[in-house]
Design a protein around this motif. Structure first.
Motif, PDB file in Angstrom:
ATOM      1  N   PHE A 272       4.915   5.500   7.270  1.00 48.10           N
ATOM      2  CA  PHE A 272       5.614   4.406   6.587  1.00 48.10           C
ATOM      3  C   PHE A 272       4.656   3.642   5.670  1.00 48.10           C
ATOM      4  O   PHE A 272       4.940   3.430   4.486  1.00 48.10           O
ATOM      5  CB  PHE A 272       6.227   3.461   7.621  1.00 48.10           C
ATOM      6  N   ALA A 273       3.501   3.242   6.213  1.00 46.20           N
ATOM      7  CA  ALA A 273       2.523   2.505   5.411  1.00 46.20           C
ATOM      8  C   ALA A 273       1.994   3.368   4.273  1.00 46.20           C
ATOM      9  O   ALA A 273       1.863   2.906   3.131  1.00 46.20           O
ATOM     10  CB  ALA A 273       1.365   2.034   6.297  1.00 46.20           C
ATOM     11  N   GLY A 274       1.696   4.638   4.575  1.00 41.61           N
ATOM     12  CA  GLY A 274       1.163   5.534   3.554  1.00 41.61           C
ATOM     13  C   GLY A 274       2.147   5.762   2.419  1.00 41.61           C
ATOM     14  O   GLY A 274       1.752   5.826   1.247  1.00 41.61           O
ATOM     15  N   TYR A 275       3.444   5.859   2.749  1.00 41.21           N
ATOM     16  CA  TYR A 275       4.427   6.063   1.685  1.00 41.21           C
ATOM     17  C   TYR A 275       4.591   4.808   0.840  1.00 41.21           C
ATOM     18  O   TYR A 275       4.792   4.893  -0.377  1.00 41.21           O
ATOM     19  CB  TYR A 275       5.771   6.480   2.274  1.00 41.21           C
ATOM     20  N   CYS A 276       4.491   3.636   1.466  1.00 39.69           N
ATOM     21  CA  CYS A 276       4.514   2.388   0.689  1.00 39.69           C
ATOM     22  C   CYS A 276       3.305   2.326  -0.236  1.00 39.69           C
ATOM     23  O   CYS A 276       3.412   1.873  -1.387  1.00 39.69           O
ATOM     24  CB  CYS A 276       4.538   1.183   1.626  1.00 39.69           C
ATOM     25  N   PHE A 277       2.140   2.781   0.256  1.00 39.80           N
ATOM     26  CA  PHE A 277       0.957   2.864  -0.608  1.00 39.80           C
ATOM     27  C   PHE A 277       1.227   3.822  -1.768  1.00 39.80           C
ATOM     28  O   PHE A 277       0.871   3.535  -2.917  1.00 39.80           O
ATOM     29  CB  PHE A 277      -0.250   3.366   0.186  1.00 39.80           C
TER      30      PHE A 277
END
Length: 385
Positions: A272-277
């Motif tokens: 989730f965090a990586g895709y937001c990045f």
């Protein structure tokens, strides 16, 4: 001689010097600007005074009156302190129990007893800051014990009594500190920095993926719907992030021995965090092109040292200009809760922040297709004249 001096007459020699000077300056500030002299200031620590007697009040005043890197906050009860530690509000808590004055009063009796003070160390919030706070607290109570020892020995001498074996044993440490670590980080957690290290790795993977997907979407895109291409680019990013996160976690746990309480919970959060990045990075690339790449690289290099230290140990300029807005920080906050706290009390805020970053990225990425379309129309009009 002219051959020897040939290199020095070329403009690339001077360009190289300028680039080395610029890159060296940036990297020095990026890697050392926030960490070359970390000085703890106002580390938040809770203080609970359950003892209403003379010694409890005097000890509380003495603790708060000494100039230290700690910032004390009075709380009503031990349970309130424990709840606040669970919410990551404090690095430690000191509890002066109700029986403290009664225990210290026995130093003047034939049956002396050692007093006890409870200390809770919140390792999960930051192992570095928690250990530092614990060290300061131990040093303060070493001074308290020395003062109590002198006062008791003076009273014994004034009464003309002999120092009993029992009292001598207790006077070695009239107040005993009982330290309890909370939310321990474990022995295989990169010294408590696993949230920061994993976040940096995922940011780097998403950055490389964003650049490659941007190039893939840009290649041979003539005549294709820019809107549809961007949708495909964002969809491809999901696969890139899933592969990147599973690779990072697989190697970290399978080969390097990183211990995770719940592999898939950590993996899903990092995805989730990586895709937001990825969406944030793709936004910059969509609007600026590859010129946005230096910004992403600088965020990585400036962010890594900042994330390795607790906020209270950073210079004010790093707190205000880096830590306060750095996207990577929110992933670190969320991972810290998952890895060391596990109650979800501190997970909502970083997830919402990351979610808003990702949502804004989607809107801006799709809006870039309108910008590019208008630019192409203007170019066609100019060429047709």
């Amino acid at each position: 001689m002219k051959s020897f001096a040939h290199v020095f007459t070329q403009k690339f020699f001077y360009i190289g010097l300028a680039v080395v000077l610029l890159v060296g300056t940036i990297m020095v500030f990026a890697n050392m600007g926030s960490t070359v002299s970390p000085t703890p200031t106002d580390l938040p620590v809770a203080l609970v005074v359950e003892d209403e007697g003379q010694f409890g009040q005097m000890m509380a005043e003495k603790i708060q009156g000494v100039e230290t890197p700690l910032k004390w906050t009075l709380l009503d009860s031990e349970q309130a302190a424990l709840d606040a530690l669970d919410r990551e509000e404090y690095y430690a808590a000191v509890v002066l129990p109700q029986a403290l004055s009664g225990q210290l009063a026995t130093l003047q009796t034939p049956a002396p007893k050692q007093a006890e003070v409870k200390v809770y160390i919140n390792q999960g919030k930051s192992l570095t800051a928690a250990n530092l706070a614990n060290g300061v607290i131990e040093k303060m109570f070493t001074g308290v014990n020395a003062q109590l020892r002198e006062q008791t020995l003076a009273a014994v001498k004034q009464r003309g009594n002999m120092l009993s074996t029992e009292l001598a044993a207790v006077l070695a440490a009239p107040v005993k500190l009982t330290s309890t670590p909370l939310h321990p980080v474990g022995s295989h957690s990169a010294n408590g920095n696993a949230p920061a290290v994993l976040t940096q790795l995922v940011w780097f993977c998403s950055m490389i993926g964003a650049v490659l997907m941007f190039l893939a979407a840009s290649k041979n895109a003539e005549g294709k719907s820019r809107f549809a291409v961007l949708l495909g680019q964002m969809l491809a990013g999901i696969f890139v992030i899933v592969v990147g996160v599973l690779t990072v976690l697989g190697l970290a746990t399978g080969i390097l021995g990183l211990e995770l309480s719940d592999f898939w919970q950590v993996a899903l959060f990092l995805m989730f965090a990586g895709y937001c990045f990825f969406l944030l990075q793709t936004t910059l690339l969509s609007w600026i092109g590859l010129g946005g790449m230096p910004i992403l690289v600088l965020m990585f290099f400036f962010g890594a040292p900042v994330l390795s230290l607790p906020k209270e140990m950073l210079p004010v300029i790093s707190q205000d200009w880096l830590y306060s807005w750095l996207p990577l920080r929110f992933s670190v906050d969320g991972l810290r809760d998952i890895l060391y706290f596990g109650n979800g009390d501190n997970l909502a805020d970083p997830m919402w922040t990351l979610g808003w970053i990702g949502a804004a990225g989607v809107v801006l990425i799709l809006a870039s297709s309108i910008k590019n379309g208008l630019a192409n129309k203007r170019a066609d009009l100019v060429s047709s004249k």
